[in-house]
Design a protein around this motif. Structure first.
Motif, PDB file in Angstrom:
ATOM      1  N   ALA A  80     -27.774  31.760  33.313  1.00  0.00           N
ATOM      2  CA  ALA A  80     -28.196  30.386  33.593  1.00  0.00           C
ATOM      3  C   ALA A  80     -28.471  29.657  32.295  1.00  0.00           C
ATOM      4  O   ALA A  80     -28.846  30.267  31.287  1.00  0.00           O
ATOM      5  CB  ALA A  80     -29.449  30.376  34.470  1.00  0.00           C
ATOM      6  N   ILE A  81     -28.261  28.357  32.338  1.00  0.00           N
ATOM      7  CA  ILE A  81     -28.721  27.464  31.284  1.00  0.00           C
ATOM      8  C   ILE A  81     -29.595  26.435  31.960  1.00  0.00           C
ATOM      9  O   ILE A  81     -29.495  26.223  33.177  1.00  0.00           O
ATOM     10  CB  ILE A  81     -27.563  26.783  30.524  1.00  0.00           C
ATOM     11  CG1 ILE A  81     -26.679  25.976  31.490  1.00  0.00           C
ATOM     12  CG2 ILE A  81     -26.759  27.810  29.742  1.00  0.00           C
ATOM     13  CD1 ILE A  81     -25.673  25.089  30.786  1.00  0.00           C
ATOM     14  N   GLY A  82     -30.457  25.825  31.188  1.00  0.00           N
ATOM     15  CA  GLY A  82     -31.304  24.830  31.817  1.00  0.00           C
ATOM     16  C   GLY A  82     -32.151  24.079  30.828  1.00  0.00           C
ATOM     17  O   GLY A  82     -32.047  24.245  29.613  1.00  0.00           O
ATOM     18  N   ARG A  83     -33.005  23.261  31.395  1.00  0.00           N
ATOM     19  CA  ARG A  83     -33.958  22.467  30.644  1.00  0.00           C
ATOM     20  C   ARG A  83     -35.287  22.539  31.377  1.00  0.00           C
ATOM     21  O   ARG A  83     -35.355  22.820  32.572  1.00  0.00           O
ATOM     22  CB  ARG A  83     -33.526  21.002  30.552  1.00  0.00           C
ATOM     23  CG  ARG A  83     -32.227  20.765  29.816  1.00  0.00           C
ATOM     24  CD  ARG A  83     -32.416  20.939  28.324  1.00  0.00           C
ATOM     25  NE  ARG A  83     -31.255  20.559  27.564  1.00  0.00           N
ATOM     26  CZ  ARG A  83     -30.306  21.400  27.177  1.00  0.00           C
ATOM     27  NH1 ARG A  83     -30.375  22.660  27.525  1.00  0.00           N
ATOM     28  NH2 ARG A  83     -29.289  20.989  26.455  1.00  0.00           N
ATOM     29  N   GLY A  84     -36.338  22.217  30.658  1.00  0.00           N
ATOM     30  CA  GLY A  84     -37.648  22.173  31.288  1.00  0.00           C
ATOM     31  C   GLY A  84     -38.651  21.513  30.362  1.00  0.00           C
ATOM     32  O   GLY A  84     -38.441  21.421  29.158  1.00  0.00           O
ATOM     33  N   THR A  85     -39.719  21.052  30.955  1.00  0.00           N
ATOM     34  CA  THR A  85     -40.872  20.565  30.217  1.00  0.00           C
ATOM     35  C   THR A  85     -42.101  21.090  30.945  1.00  0.00           C
ATOM     36  O   THR A  85     -41.999  21.613  32.061  1.00  0.00           O
ATOM     37  CB  THR A  85     -40.942  19.026  30.160  1.00  0.00           C
ATOM     38  OG1 THR A  85     -41.156  18.522  31.484  1.00  0.00           O
ATOM     39  CG2 THR A  85     -39.666  18.406  29.583  1.00  0.00           C
ATOM     40  N   ASP A  86     -43.253  20.923  30.327  1.00  0.00           N
ATOM     41  CA  ASP A  86     -44.471  21.330  31.015  1.00  0.00           C
ATOM     42  C   ASP A  86     -44.624  20.558  32.325  1.00  0.00           C
ATOM     43  O   ASP A  86     -45.136  21.088  33.304  1.00  0.00           O
ATOM     44  CB  ASP A  86     -45.689  21.116  30.122  1.00  0.00           C
ATOM     45  CG  ASP A  86     -45.713  22.088  28.954  1.00  0.00           C
ATOM     46  OD1 ASP A  86     -45.035  23.139  29.031  1.00  0.00           O
ATOM     47  OD2 ASP A  86     -46.411  21.807  27.969  1.00  0.00           O
ATOM     48  N   ALA A  87     -44.149  19.306  32.366  1.00  0.00           N
ATOM     49  CA  ALA A  87     -44.289  18.472  33.563  1.00  0.00           C
ATOM     50  C   ALA A  87     -43.280  18.829  34.656  1.00  0.00           C
ATOM     51  O   ALA A  87     -43.620  18.847  35.835  1.00  0.00           O
ATOM     52  CB  ALA A  87     -44.143  16.995  33.196  1.00  0.00           C
ATOM     53  N   THR A  88     -42.027  19.137  34.266  1.00  0.00           N
ATOM     54  CA  THR A  88     -40.984  19.365  35.278  1.00  0.00           C
ATOM     55  C   THR A  88     -40.857  20.817  35.705  1.00  0.00           C
ATOM     56  O   THR A  88     -40.332  21.100  36.775  1.00  0.00           O
ATOM     57  CB  THR A  88     -39.599  18.931  34.757  1.00  0.00           C
ATOM     58  OG1 THR A  88     -39.217  19.768  33.665  1.00  0.00           O
ATOM     59  CG2 THR A  88     -39.592  17.479  34.346  1.00  0.00           C
ATOM     60  N   GLY A  89     -41.258  21.749  34.833  1.00  0.00           N
ATOM     61  CA  GLY A  89     -40.974  23.149  35.108  1.00  0.00           C
ATOM     62  C   GLY A  89     -39.514  23.424  34.839  1.00  0.00           C
ATOM     63  O   GLY A  89     -38.754  22.547  34.430  1.00  0.00           O
ATOM     64  N   PRO A  90     -39.058  24.657  35.070  1.00  0.00           N
ATOM     65  CA  PRO A  90     -37.667  25.007  34.792  1.00  0.00           C
ATOM     66  C   PRO A  90     -36.700  24.376  35.785  1.00  0.00           C
ATOM     67  O   PRO A  90     -36.981  24.280  36.974  1.00  0.00           O
ATOM     68  CB  PRO A  90     -37.648  26.535  34.903  1.00  0.00           C
ATOM     69  CG  PRO A  90     -38.839  26.887  35.729  1.00  0.00           C
ATOM     70  CD  PRO A  90     -39.848  25.802  35.514  1.00  0.00           C
ATOM     71  N   GLN A  91     -35.560  23.937  35.239  1.00  0.00           N
ATOM     72  CA  GLN A  91     -34.451  23.397  36.030  1.00  0.00           C
ATOM     73  C   GLN A  91     -33.192  24.058  35.477  1.00  0.00           C
ATOM     74  O   GLN A  91     -32.862  23.864  34.315  1.00  0.00           O
ATOM     75  CB  GLN A  91     -34.367  21.882  35.875  1.00  0.00           C
ATOM     76  CG  GLN A  91     -35.658  21.181  36.288  1.00  0.00           C
ATOM     77  CD  GLN A  91     -35.618  19.703  35.973  1.00  0.00           C
ATOM     78  OE1 GLN A  91     -35.019  18.944  36.718  1.00  0.00           O
ATOM     79  NE2 GLN A  91     -36.225  19.315  34.869  1.00  0.00           N
ATOM     80  N   GLU A  92     -32.495  24.839  36.325  1.00  0.00           N
ATOM     81  CA  GLU A  92     -31.435  25.711  35.824  1.00  0.00           C
ATOM     82  C   GLU A  92     -30.142  25.577  36.621  1.00  0.00           C
ATOM     83  O   GLU A  92     -30.164  25.264  37.806  1.00  0.00           O
ATOM     84  CB  GLU A  92     -31.901  27.171  35.894  1.00  0.00           C
ATOM     85  CG  GLU A  92     -33.205  27.431  35.181  1.00  0.00           C
ATOM     86  CD  GLU A  92     -33.801  28.800  35.481  1.00  0.00           C
ATOM     87  OE1 GLU A  92     -33.180  29.587  36.243  1.00  0.00           O
ATOM     88  OE2 GLU A  92     -34.895  29.074  34.976  1.00  0.00           O
ATOM     89  N   LEU A  93     -29.023  25.896  35.941  1.00  0.00           N
ATOM     90  CA  LEU A  93     -27.700  25.997  36.550  1.00  0.00           C
ATOM     91  C   LEU A  93     -27.256  27.440  36.400  1.00  0.00           C
ATOM     92  O   LEU A  93     -27.247  27.979  35.290  1.00  0.00           O
ATOM     93  CB  LEU A  93     -26.713  25.067  35.849  1.00  0.00           C
ATOM     94  CG  LEU A  93     -25.250  25.193  36.268  1.00  0.00           C
ATOM     95  CD1 LEU A  93     -25.078  24.772  37.722  1.00  0.00           C
ATOM     96  CD2 LEU A  93     -24.366  24.365  35.352  1.00  0.00           C
ATOM     97  N   LEU A  94     -26.894  28.105  37.514  1.00  0.00           N
ATOM     98  CA  LEU A  94     -26.585  29.537  37.510  1.00  0.00           C
ATOM     99  C   LEU A  94     -25.151  29.816  37.937  1.00  0.00           C
ATOM    100  O   LEU A  94     -24.598  29.107  38.789  1.00  0.00           O
ATOM    101  CB  LEU A  94     -27.481  30.295  38.495  1.00  0.00           C
ATOM    102  CG  LEU A  94     -28.974  30.366  38.249  1.00  0.00           C
ATOM    103  CD1 LEU A  94     -29.675  29.113  38.702  1.00  0.00           C
ATOM    104  CD2 LEU A  94     -29.548  31.553  38.972  1.00  0.00           C
ATOM    105  N   VAL A  95     -24.591  30.915  37.373  1.00  0.00           N
ATOM    106  CA  VAL A  95     -23.351  31.519  37.856  1.00  0.00           C
ATOM    107  C   VAL A  95     -23.615  33.011  38.017  1.00  0.00           C
ATOM    108  O   VAL A  95     -24.493  33.567  37.354  1.00  0.00           O
ATOM    109  CB  VAL A  95     -22.141  31.261  36.926  1.00  0.00           C
ATOM    110  CG1 VAL A  95     -21.785  29.785  36.921  1.00  0.00           C
ATOM    111  CG2 VAL A  95     -22.410  31.763  35.521  1.00  0.00           C
ATOM    112  N   PHE A  96     -22.855  33.650  38.899  1.00  0.00           N
ATOM    113  CA  PHE A  96     -23.131  35.031  39.303  1.00  0.00           C
ATOM    114  C   PHE A  96     -21.937  35.937  39.084  1.00  0.00           C
ATOM    115  O   PHE A  96     -20.789  35.484  39.071  1.00  0.00           O
ATOM    116  CB  PHE A  96     -23.463  35.070  40.803  1.00  0.00           C
ATOM    117  CG  PHE A  96     -24.548  34.148  41.239  1.00  0.00           C
ATOM    118  CD1 PHE A  96     -25.876  34.554  41.201  1.00  0.00           C
ATOM    119  CD2 PHE A  96     -24.259  32.871  41.689  1.00  0.00           C
ATOM    120  CE1 PHE A  96     -26.891  33.707  41.615  1.00  0.00           C
ATOM    121  CE2 PHE A  96     -25.275  32.016  42.111  1.00  0.00           C
ATOM    122  CZ  PHE A  96     -26.588  32.436  42.077  1.00  0.00           C
TER     123      PHE A  96
END
Length: 131
Positions: A80-96
């Protein structure tokens, strides 16, 4: 328009391991272990992996995750790759990737995960994306 379908929920304990200042900010390696639950299997499956977090001067966290759900013939590996901040929490894009015939549909799927961190506890909801 894309549709999201919940695939699993992940609960994990995080171990924050600071690497230190790097050219693009500050790096923290975060090994994690926990469990995943899903309607696609019975009970809980073990989850383990590492998240490489690079925190920029603006506070935005760049996330790079490699992990696996389950063990043996039931294992599903994911990146997965993603972005996050203390306000948003983790936001990720995954492949399996999996050799499990019952979950082989994941080999051509993408998913998104959103959640939160409370202290050293991670909670994520992973949803499959379909057209």
């Amino acid at each position: 328009m894309a549709t999201l379908t919940e695939f699993c929920k992940i609960e994990a304990k995080l171990r924050f391991t600071p690497v230190g200042a790097i050219g693009t900010g500050f790096r923290v390696d975060v090994p994690f272990e926990g469990t995943a639950t899903s309607s696609h299997w019975e009970g809980e499956r073990k989850v383990a992996g590492t998240d490489v977090v690079r925190i920029g001067s603006d506070g935005v966290q760049q996330l790079e995750i490699r992990a696996r759900i389950g063990e043996g013939g039931d294992m599903v590996a994911y990146q997965a790759i993603g972005r996050g901040t203390d306000a948003t929490g983790p936001q990720e894009l995954l492949v399996f990737e999996t050799a499990n015939e019952d979950l082989a549909f994941l080999n051509s799927a993408i998913a998104v995960a959103v959640g939160g961190i409370d202290g050293n506890k991670l909670s994520l909801t992973v949803s499959l994306v379909s057209a």
